[in-house]
Write a protein that holds these residues in place. Structure first.
Motif: not given
Length: 158
Positions: A24-27, A44-45, A49-50
Motif C-alpha cells: 500500500v504505502l510504497e506501491s 499522482y495527478l 498519496g493520501g
C-alpha cells in the motif's frame, strides 16, 4: 447499474506492517520496480498519496490494457486497511462504471499476514458481469502481488 462482488483472501509470510507498507504505502514506487513487465509507472495527478488523491497507473505493453486512474478513498494505518476506486480505465470497455477495492491486513497465526480483498465491479446499465470476465484481471493483479512479496522476502532491508 449492476454490481458484482468478488472476495479473496491471500496469506503472505511477510509481517503485517511490512506487508501493508509494501503493498500500500510504497506501491507507487515498488510495483514498477519489481514488476516492470506489468507496470510502467505510477504518477499522482492530484494530491500526494493520501485520501482524495488521484493517481494514474500505466501498464506495460502487452499487459492487456494501457492505464487506469484511481482515487484513494482511505488509508488507515492504525487498522491496516486501504480503500480505493478505479474511476477510469481502458479496461472498462463500455461495460464498467467503476471498480471499488477494500483491502484489510491482519496478523496470521504463523507470524505472516492475511490479506482480505473485496472488489466491487459496477457495470453500466443492466449489463451483467460474470466472474469469468474479470478472472484475467484478478490473476494479473495476483502476479504483481506475488512479485512484490518475493522481492520483499529476498530483500529484508528493502
Amino acid at each position: 447499474m449492476g454490481v458484482f462482488r468478488h472476495e479473496m483472501e491471500v496469506t503472505t509470510p511477510l509481517p503485517t506492517g511490512r506487508a501493508f507498507k509494501g503493498f500500500v504505502l510504497e506501491s507507487d514506487t515498488l510495483f514498477p520496480k519489481v514488476a516492470p513487465y506489468a507496470i510502467k509507472g505510477v504518477e499522482y495527478l492530484e494530491g500526494n498519496g493520501g485520501p482524495g488523491s488521484i493517481r494514474k497507473v500505466t501498464f506495460a505493453d502487452g499487459w492487456g490494457f494501457d492505464y487506469l486512474k484511481e482515487k484513494i478513498d482511505d488509508i488507515d494505518q492504525d487498522n491496516l486497511s486501504y480503500t480505493y476506486t478505479v474511476i477510469e480505465s481502458d479496461l472498462f470497455k463500455n461495460i464498467l462504471e467503476k471498480i471499488c477495492y477494500e483491502t484489510k491486513f491482519a496478523a496470521a497465526p504463523n507470524g505472516g499476514t492475511n490479506i482480505k480483498i473485496t472488489t466491487k465491479f459496477y457495470s453500466l446499465g443492466d449489463i451483467e458481469i460474470k466472474e469469468e470476465a474479470i478472472k484475467d484481471s484478478l490473476e494479473k493483479r495476483a502476479r504483481v502481488f506475488k512479485a512484490v512479496e518475493e522481492y520483499l522476502l529476498a530483500n529484508p532491508d528493502a
